[in-house]
Enzyme design. Structure first.
Site, PDB file in Angstrom:
ATOM      1  N   LYS A 173       0.999  -1.056  -0.297  1.00  0.00           N
ATOM      2  CA  LYS A 173      -0.102   0.002  -0.092  1.00  0.00           C
ATOM      3  C   LYS A 173       0.943   1.258   0.003  1.00  0.00           C
ATOM      4  CE  LYS A 173      -2.914   3.329   1.588  1.00  0.00           C
ATOM      5  NZ  LYS A 173      -2.359   4.697   1.906  1.00  0.00           N
ATOM      6  N   GLY A 226       6.785   5.582   8.157  1.00  0.00           N
ATOM      7  CA  GLY A 226       5.861   6.678   8.150  1.00  0.00           C
ATOM      8  C   GLY A 226       6.219   7.633   9.420  1.00  0.00           C
ATOM      9  N   GLY A 231       2.641   5.387  13.033  1.00  0.00           N
ATOM     10  CA  GLY A 231       3.058   4.172  13.264  1.00  0.00           C
ATOM     11  C   GLY A 231       2.554   3.733  14.690  1.00  0.00           C
ATOM     12  N   GLU A 248       9.486   1.901  10.748  1.00  0.00           N
ATOM     13  CA  GLU A 248      10.474   2.853  10.639  1.00  0.00           C
ATOM     14  C   GLU A 248       9.969   4.229  10.593  1.00  0.00           C
ATOM     15  OE1 GLU A 248      12.634   5.445   9.558  1.00  0.00           O
ATOM     16  OE2 GLU A 248      12.619   4.901   7.513  1.00  0.00           O
ATOM     17  N   CYS A 282      13.222  11.059   6.880  1.00  0.00           N
ATOM     18  CA  CYS A 282      13.199  10.825   8.324  1.00  0.00           C
ATOM     19  C   CYS A 282      14.443  10.813   9.029  1.00  0.00           C
ATOM     20  CB  CYS A 282      12.807   9.245   8.449  1.00  0.00           C
ATOM     21  SG  CYS A 282      13.642   8.001   7.590  1.00  0.00           S
TER      22      CYS A 282
END
Length: 491
Positions: A173, A226, A231, A248, A282
């Site tokens: 997804k 994300g 998360g 992550e 990130c």
């Protein structure tokens, strides 16, 4: 162009027959139509992945699986231009940067292709007589992957390559903002010869597709990248069904420059760490910790270099900074700049939204540097995910560690120094999953990546990534020809 869902090696219309536009971040105009998937579509994909897991995919030898991954890697290289174009068109990154990432995607698949037939258990020396024990490494099953909009192909490869290497199947997804590249990648799975159902792509929104994927009974594991709030929701939903997760998540990573560092290299590394990809990564080094003695000089260096950066159309080779990828994220970044000023930080450079025809839909934020930042400010504690750098002062190693570790995140950190003692001291005490010394933002398929604290669970990359997608089975074989008396138990 109107795309379709990819299920069981076929492109099919979504159950409800609805599509939505994918917008070009530079000009703000729709350029592709993405299928709006539903719970029913997720079920179709999960059923296909489950059937493949218990059918042709499981019947392939590990070597044969590796050969398919190797073919896929080659096809990614052959289609580098197409994959680069669609990914860059979706997320607004510089074409040159995206091209490098897509090329690296192929290397991830090459690496895990070679590892597919090197996964093995072990024979265990037993403390009991007449017993032979060994372990098997087996795939977990159908893996649901959920990836964000900043690096759709690369972050998907971090999950898909090791998961397939381990013998699992996939329902992917992608972000609703950047779905095209993964749908184009799906075509290459067919061309490489993967059996139907091994790789499936369901596009759409979190409520319609993401939540049903996390909850689906045929999907025992979710691999998510994300924000930390997303998360947390995934982890809580998965925990209800005892599913395994890898997460992550975000970061607010410190980039620490000591007075003995090579300041030219450090300045270039700091700018790469925060302004590459427009800060939309990130691992961005969004907190710059400067030793007091070099603070003023170093900030001047940063401003001098940053002032030369050209903003504009990311498809142009002379542009260094592209637009923010989505309108909501653009508004978030602008809001954080306002908050920083209200909290008393000094905007030493940037902070503006440039306008004019060369800026398309005006979804740009100037590279921004804040000084006089204290570690209790929101700009120092919360992930902005944009081209915004917070500068903080420190006295010595322990003061730097106090500031660096005083954060709920623990994804990465950078240290700039010529001292071996300081290198070892800092790397051992920083609470981060990755520590870069005299470099920043380096990654590789050969080594693990992941975070401490609110930055996630599990590791991606290297052998550790494959282990995340495996179950260990212990097998006991009796070599005794006679069963002992059931009422006489020996331990």
């Amino acid at each position: 162009m109107q795309y379709q869902l990819f299920i069981n090696n076929e492109f099919v219309d979504p159950e409800l027959g609805e599509w939505f536009d994918s917008l070009d971040p530079y000009n703000g105009e729709p350029w592709a139509q993405i299928p709006r998937g539903t719970r029913e579509d997720v079920d179709r994909a999960a059923q296909a992945a489950h059937a493949a897991l218990n059918g042709p995919w499981s019947k392939l030898s590990p070597t044969a699986r590796g050969m398919l991954l190797y073919k896929l890697a080659g096809l990614i290289e052959e289609n580098l231009d197409l994959l680069t174009e669609v990914e860059a068109r979706d997320n607004g990154k510089l074409r040159t940067e995206v091209r490098g990432q897509v090329g690296y995607v192929a290397k991830y698949f090459y690496y895990y292709a070679g590892m597919a037939d090197k996964i093995h258990g072990s024979v265990v020396p037993m403390d009991k007589p007449k017993v032979f024990n060994y372990t098997r490494q087996e795939p977990i099953g159908v893996i649901g992957t959920i990836t964000p909009w900043n690096s759709s192909l690369l972050l998907s490869a971090w999950k898909v390559a090791p998961a397939l290497c381990a013998g699992n199947t996939i329902v992917a997804k992608p972000s609703e903002h950047t779905s095209v590249s993964l749908l184009e990648l799906a075509k290459l799975f067919v061309k490489a010869g993967f059996p139907p159902g091994v790789f499936n792509v369901i596009t759409g929104f979190g409520k319609d597709v993401g939540e049903p994927l996390v909850e689906h009974p045929l999907v025992p594991m979710i691999a998510f990248t994300g924000g930390d709030e997303g998360g947390r929701r995934v982890n809580m939903a998965a925990a209800k069904h005892f599913k395994k997760v890898t997460l992550e998540l975000g970061g607010k990573s410190p980039n620490i420059v000591f007075e003995d560092a090579d300041l030219t290299n450090a300045a270039n590394g700091v700018i790469t760490g925060i302004f590459s990809a427009g800060g939309q990564t990130c691992m961005a080094g969004s907190r710059l910790l400067l030793q007091e003695s070099i603070h003023d000089e170093f900030v001047e260096r940063l401003i001098s270099i940053t002032s030369k950066a050209k903003l504009g159309d990311p498809s142009r080779s002379d542009v260094q900074v592209g637009p923010v990828a989505t309108r909501p994220q653009f508004e978030k970044v602008v809001d954080y700049i306002r908050i920083a000023k209200e909290e008393g930080a000094t905007c030493a450079f940037g902070g503006n939204v440039p306008t004019g025809p060369e800026y398309g839909a005006c979804q740009f934020v100037e590279p921004t540097i804040f000084t006089n930042v204290t570690n209790n400010m929101r700009i120092a504690q919360e992930e902005v995910f944009g081209p915004v750098l917070s500068v903080l002062k420190f006295k010595d190693e322990d003061d730097a560690l106090r500031i660096a570790n005083d954060i709920r995140f623990g994804l990465a950190a950078g240290v700039w120094t010529k001292s071996l003692h300081r290198t070892m001291y800092m790397s051992e005490r920083l609470h981060a999953g990755t520590v870069w010394i005299n470099n920043y933002r380096s990654t590789s398929f050969t080594t693990p990546f992941g975070g401490y604290k609110d930055s996630g669970l599990g590791r991606e990359g290297g052998i550790e990534a494959v282990k995340e997608f495996l179950e260990t089975k212990s097998v006991w074989i009796s070599t005794d020809l006679e069963m002992p008396d059931p009422f006489i138990r020996k331990y």
